[in-house]
Design an enzyme around this catalytic site. Structure first.
Site, PDB file in Angstrom:
ATOM      1  CD1 TRP A 155       0.151  -1.567   3.284  1.00 14.14           C
ATOM      2  CD2 TRP A 155       0.544   0.839   3.176  1.00 14.14           C
ATOM      3  NE1 TRP A 155       0.615  -1.296   4.205  1.00 14.14           N
ATOM      4  CE2 TRP A 155       1.260  -0.026   4.381  1.00 14.14           C
ATOM      5  CE3 TRP A 155       1.026   1.879   3.000  1.00 14.14           C
ATOM      6  CZ2 TRP A 155       2.090   0.549   5.280  1.00 14.14           C
ATOM      7  CZ3 TRP A 155       1.850   2.530   3.992  1.00 14.14           C
ATOM      8  CH2 TRP A 155       2.441   1.860   5.037  1.00 14.14           C
ATOM      9  CE  LYS A 179      -3.329  -9.178  -2.491  1.00 13.31           C
ATOM     10  NZ  LYS A 179      -3.898  -7.622  -1.801  1.00 13.31           N
ATOM     11  CB  ALA A 181      -2.082  -2.938  -0.704  1.00 14.39           C
ATOM     12  N   GLY A 232       6.562  -6.504  -0.493  1.00 18.61           N
ATOM     13  CA  GLY A 232       6.009  -6.366   0.868  1.00 18.61           C
ATOM     14  C   GLY A 232       6.637  -6.683   1.842  1.00 18.61           C
ATOM     15  CB  SER A 233       6.000  -7.728   5.319  1.00 19.08           C
ATOM     16  OG  SER A 233       5.132  -8.671   5.348  1.00 19.08           O
ATOM     17  CD  GLU A 254      12.661  -5.403  -5.337  1.00 18.36           C
ATOM     18  OE1 GLU A 254      13.438  -5.603  -6.279  1.00 18.36           O
ATOM     19  OE2 GLU A 254      13.034  -5.100  -4.361  1.00 18.36           O
ATOM     20  CG  LEU A 255      10.793  -9.757   0.487  1.00 18.68           C
ATOM     21  CD1 LEU A 255      11.492 -11.172   0.973  1.00 18.68           C
ATOM     22  CD2 LEU A 255       9.529  -9.898   0.188  1.00 18.68           C
ATOM     23  CD  GLU A 385      10.455  -2.243   6.836  1.00 19.62           C
ATOM     24  OE1 GLU A 385       9.575  -3.354   6.845  1.00 19.62           O
ATOM     25  OE2 GLU A 385      10.768  -2.031   5.630  1.00 19.62           O
TER      26      GLU A 385
HETATM   27  N1  LIG Z   1      11.657  -4.049  -1.385  1.00 23.15           N
HETATM   28  C1  LIG Z   1      10.638  -3.386  -1.923  1.00 23.15           C
HETATM   29  O1  LIG Z   1      11.046  -2.779  -2.803  1.00 23.15           O
HETATM   30  C2  LIG Z   1       9.453  -2.601  -1.068  1.00 23.15           C
HETATM   31  C3  LIG Z   1       8.593  -1.761  -1.572  1.00 23.15           C
HETATM   32  C4  LIG Z   1       7.602  -1.202  -0.892  1.00 23.15           C
HETATM   33  C5  LIG Z   1       7.292  -1.980   0.526  1.00 23.15           C
HETATM   34  N2  LIG Z   1       8.242  -2.950   0.742  1.00 23.15           N
HETATM   35  C6  LIG Z   1       7.792  -3.509   2.172  1.00 23.15           C
HETATM   36  O2  LIG Z   1       6.585  -3.778   2.369  1.00 23.15           O
HETATM   37  C7  LIG Z   1       5.934  -3.601   3.818  1.00 23.15           C
HETATM   38  C8  LIG Z   1       5.086  -2.766   3.713  1.00 23.15           C
HETATM   39  O3  LIG Z   1       3.854  -3.019   3.009  1.00 23.15           O
HETATM   40  P1  LIG Z   1       2.633  -4.024   3.396  1.00 23.15           P
HETATM   41  O4  LIG Z   1       2.181  -3.657   4.802  1.00 23.15           O
HETATM   42  O5  LIG Z   1       1.653  -3.839   2.381  1.00 23.15           O
HETATM   43  O6  LIG Z   1       3.075  -5.405   3.510  1.00 23.15           O
HETATM   44  P2  LIG Z   1       2.548  -6.641   3.495  1.00 23.15           P
HETATM   45  O7  LIG Z   1       3.647  -7.736   3.299  1.00 23.15           O
HETATM   46  O8  LIG Z   1       1.756  -6.829   4.649  1.00 23.15           O
HETATM   47  O9  LIG Z   1       1.492  -6.881   2.376  1.00 23.15           O
HETATM   48  C9  LIG Z   1       1.981  -6.636   1.064  1.00 23.15           C
HETATM   49  C10 LIG Z   1       0.693  -7.278   0.038  1.00 23.15           C
HETATM   50  O10 LIG Z   1       0.781  -8.645   0.394  1.00 23.15           O
HETATM   51  C11 LIG Z   1      -0.630  -9.135   0.656  1.00 23.15           C
HETATM   52  N3  LIG Z   1      -0.635  -9.942   1.480  1.00 23.15           N
HETATM   53  C12 LIG Z   1      -0.576  -9.920   2.770  1.00 23.15           C
HETATM   54  N4  LIG Z   1      -0.560 -11.231   3.228  1.00 23.15           N
HETATM   55  C13 LIG Z   1      -0.959 -12.271   2.338  1.00 23.15           C
HETATM   56  C14 LIG Z   1      -1.114 -13.490   2.427  1.00 23.15           C
HETATM   57  N5  LIG Z   1      -1.060 -14.151   3.251  1.00 23.15           N
HETATM   58  N6  LIG Z   1      -1.267 -13.971   0.757  1.00 23.15           N
HETATM   59  C15 LIG Z   1      -1.246 -13.176  -0.067  1.00 23.15           C
HETATM   60  N7  LIG Z   1      -0.886 -11.716   0.056  1.00 23.15           N
HETATM   61  C16 LIG Z   1      -0.878 -11.231   1.096  1.00 23.15           C
HETATM   62  C17 LIG Z   1      -1.259  -7.618   1.089  1.00 23.15           C
HETATM   63  O11 LIG Z   1      -2.639  -7.679   0.817  1.00 23.15           O
HETATM   64  C18 LIG Z   1      -0.310  -6.634   0.046  1.00 23.15           C
HETATM   65  O12 LIG Z   1      -1.146  -6.574  -1.338  1.00 23.15           O
HETATM   66  C19 LIG Z   1       7.253  -3.341   4.171  1.00 23.15           C
HETATM   67  O13 LIG Z   1       8.034  -4.325   4.935  1.00 23.15           O
HETATM   68  C20 LIG Z   1       8.127  -2.581   3.363  1.00 23.15           C
HETATM   69  O14 LIG Z   1       9.490  -2.571   3.566  1.00 23.15           O
HETATM   70  C21 LIG Z   1       9.293  -3.343   0.314  1.00 23.15           C
END
Ligand SMILES: NC(=O)c1ccc[n+]([C@@H]2O[C@H](COP(=O)([O-])OP(=O)(O)OC[C@H]3O[C@@H](n4cnc5c(N)ncnc54)[C@H](O)[C@@H]3O)[C@@H](O)[C@H]2O)c1
Ligand SMILES: O=C[C@H](O)CS(=O)(=O)O
Length: 482
Positions: A155, A179, A181, A232-233, A254-255, A385
């Site tokens: 997001w 998909k 956020a 994501g995370s 990309e985490l 983080e």
């Molecule tokens: N390395 C990069 O380029 C980069 C860029 C942006 C954000 N991030 C990381 O993303 C995190 C913040 O974003 P966030 O809160 O959206 O992360 P998140 O991991 O909670 O969610 C990311 C995406 O995964 C989906 N998701 C969550 N659980 C899932 C599951 N069990 N199965 C399938 N999809 C699932 C979410 O709906 C969202 O679309 C931070 O850790 C940040 O460092 C990394």
């Protein structure tokens, strides 16, 4: 619809599958600055997700059969449409994500730059001829699109994290099911409107919304999907990686990050403060590459802290749509609680509050830009983080100690340092265990450079000429009997 747009048709409340707008809104999308309901999105189920995957599979043969020039021209039109609708897209982004409008406009330009870049790279996916091991044979290497790609995005950058995947995928001849956020789907759906207008054929780019687990299970389990590109995370990345193993999908991950920002005694302190502010407080600290730990050499620590405090005092907190605002709200209550937890833990373990430290008087999910000095590796903010507007100041004495402190984390996305010593720049740049290093700068993100991390920050690279490699398979042809 509660978002005023020059082109209201950009605001969609349905999924985009096989060129059709489908589903009935059942999940609310809210403005984090006001908690106002902005729109609704459907909760697509397993069968609906499977239908999107099958539409992407059906569209693949015709899309990958297009010439690179044909795909390039469609991507160019998509790029031009993002630029033409930059203000509307930025407004949608700010309302659903919260960031300041100026930052949102910058993100739209950044997102568009990936489409422009990979529209050009589409025409440079070169193979090779290798001198053969036999006189009667010829060795040819070609690169072919991976196939159907699933993308799951965060997001915090609702536009750029999508185009950083969709652009290379489509350029390479792949098709995609995205998909976004759940908190920020409206920007993704607006990008789909413009993709359709640009001439992206039905089924090539699909956007589904709803339960992450339900959609994620189908995207990671369906054998028609040949690649998952996730941002994501780290925690979720590990889960998805395991879910992809049974069908051996190609992965881009990309985490999370935990960026160190090292200020050496010979640094230009004013430049270092400027860089720290730019990196730490961008998107209110909700950025994967933002500074998480500021390591300052002991001799200059008091001067740096004073300068940083003065700069932080100039930040303006408020709704992203308000003129002059630089700090929007955090995405939700959970994000605020994480920052509060890190502040309380740091103060309990000997830290000193220099600025902020509390929920903002504006309420909702606003938080005061915060600085804590006297931080140590025993604190939660050293290992986790924070993902909020909290600058943590650590002390160090020697270069070796700074590098050891910087590398004491399981993740390795980005790192930064300020020095005027060229030899030190090489030594520390090479010693930091990260994928990207900013030297005398706090801002490193661009479409022309390879973005990505090492260790538990993931795998693969996005952007640059490297970014398209994640979306092709290498095939070796041995032509014998010549
Ligand atoms: N390395 C990069 O380029 C980069 C860029 C942006 C954000 N991030 C990381 O993303 C995190 C913040 O974003 P966030 O809160 O959206 O992360 P998140 O991991 O909670 O969610 C990311 C995406 O995964 C989906 N998701 C969550 N659980 C899932 C599951 N069990 N199965 C399938 N999809 C699932 C979410 O709906 C969202 O679309 C931070 O850790 C940040 O460092 C990394
Ligand atoms: O959150 C991390 C994104 O990659 C943001 S940016 O690429 O640094 O703008």
């Amino acid at each position: 619809m509660t978002i005023a747009l020059a082109d209201p048709s950009l605001l969609r409340e349905q999924c985009y599958v096989d060129g059709q707008w489908i589903g009935t809104a059942s999940i609310d999308v809210t403005d984090p600055a006001t908690d106002e309901r902005l729109a609704g999105i459907p909760a697509i189920d397993e069968a609906g997700t499977r239908a999107a995957i099958e539409a992407a599979e059906a569209a693949l043969p015709e899309w990958k059969a297009k010439t690179a020039g044909e795909r390039s021209r469609i991507l160019r039109r998509w790029f031009e449409l993002l630029i033409a609708h930059q203000d509307d897209l930025a407004m949608i982004l700010t309302r659903e994500q919260g960031k300041a409008l100026a930052e949102a406009k910058g993100e739209i330009a950044y997102a568009a730059s990936f489409i422009e870049w990979f529209g050009e790279e589409a025409k440079r996916i070169y193979g090779e001829i290798i001198p053969s091991h036999r006189a009667d044979s010829r060795i040819v290497v070609i690169k072919q699109p991976v196939g159907v790609v699933a993308a799951i995005t965060p997001w915090n950058f609702p536009a750029a994290m999508i185009t950083r995947k969709a652009a290379p995928a489509l350029a390479a001849g792949c098709t995609m099911v995205l998909k976004p956020a759940t908190q920020t789907p409206l920007t993704a759906l607006a990008l789909a409107v413009l993709a359709e207008r640009a001439g992206v054929p039905r089924g090539v780019f699909n956007v589904v919304t709803g339960s992450s687990r339900v959609i994620g299970a189908e995207l990671t389990g369906n054998p028609l999907v040949r690649k998952l590109s996730f941002t994501g995370s780290t925690e979720v990345g590990k889960t998805l990686m395991a879910q992809c193993a049974p069908t051996m999908k190609k992965l881009s991950m990309e985490l999370g990050g935990n960026a160190p920002f090292i200020v050496f005694a010979d640094a230009d302190l004013d430049a270092a403060v400027e860089g720290a502010i730019a990196s730490k407080y961008r998107n209110s600290g909700q950025t994967c590459v933002c500074v998480n730990r500021i390591l300052v050499q002991r001799d200059v620590a008091p001067a740096f802290a004073e300068k940083l405090k003065a700069a932080v005092a100039k930040l303006k907190v408020g709704p992203g749509t308000e003129a002059g605002v630089t700090q929007g709200p955090l995405i939700d209550e959970k994000a605020v609680e994480k920052v509060e937890e890190h502040v309380a833990d740091a103060l309990a373990k000997g830290g000193t509050l220099v600025s902020g430290g509390h929920r903002h008087a504006l309420g909702h999910s606003f938080f005061e830009p915060t600085i804590i000095s006297g931080c140590t590796p025993e604190m939660k903010l050293a290992d986790e983080e924070t993902f909020g507007p909290l600058a943590a100041l650590f002390l160090f004495d020697t270069e070796e100690e700074a590098v050891a402190l910087a590398n004491a984390t399981e993740v390795g996305l980005s790192g930064y340092f300020y020095t005027r010593d060229l030899s030190r720049a090489w030594r520390v740049g090479e010693a930091l265990e990260v994928g990207m290093v900013g030297i005398n700068t706090g801002l490193i993100s661009t479409e022309v450079a390879p973005f990505g991390g090492i260790k538990e920050s993931g795998m693969g690279r996005e952007g640059s000429r490297h970014g398209i490699e994640d979306y092709v398979e290498i095939k070796y042809l041995c032509m014998a009997g010549i």
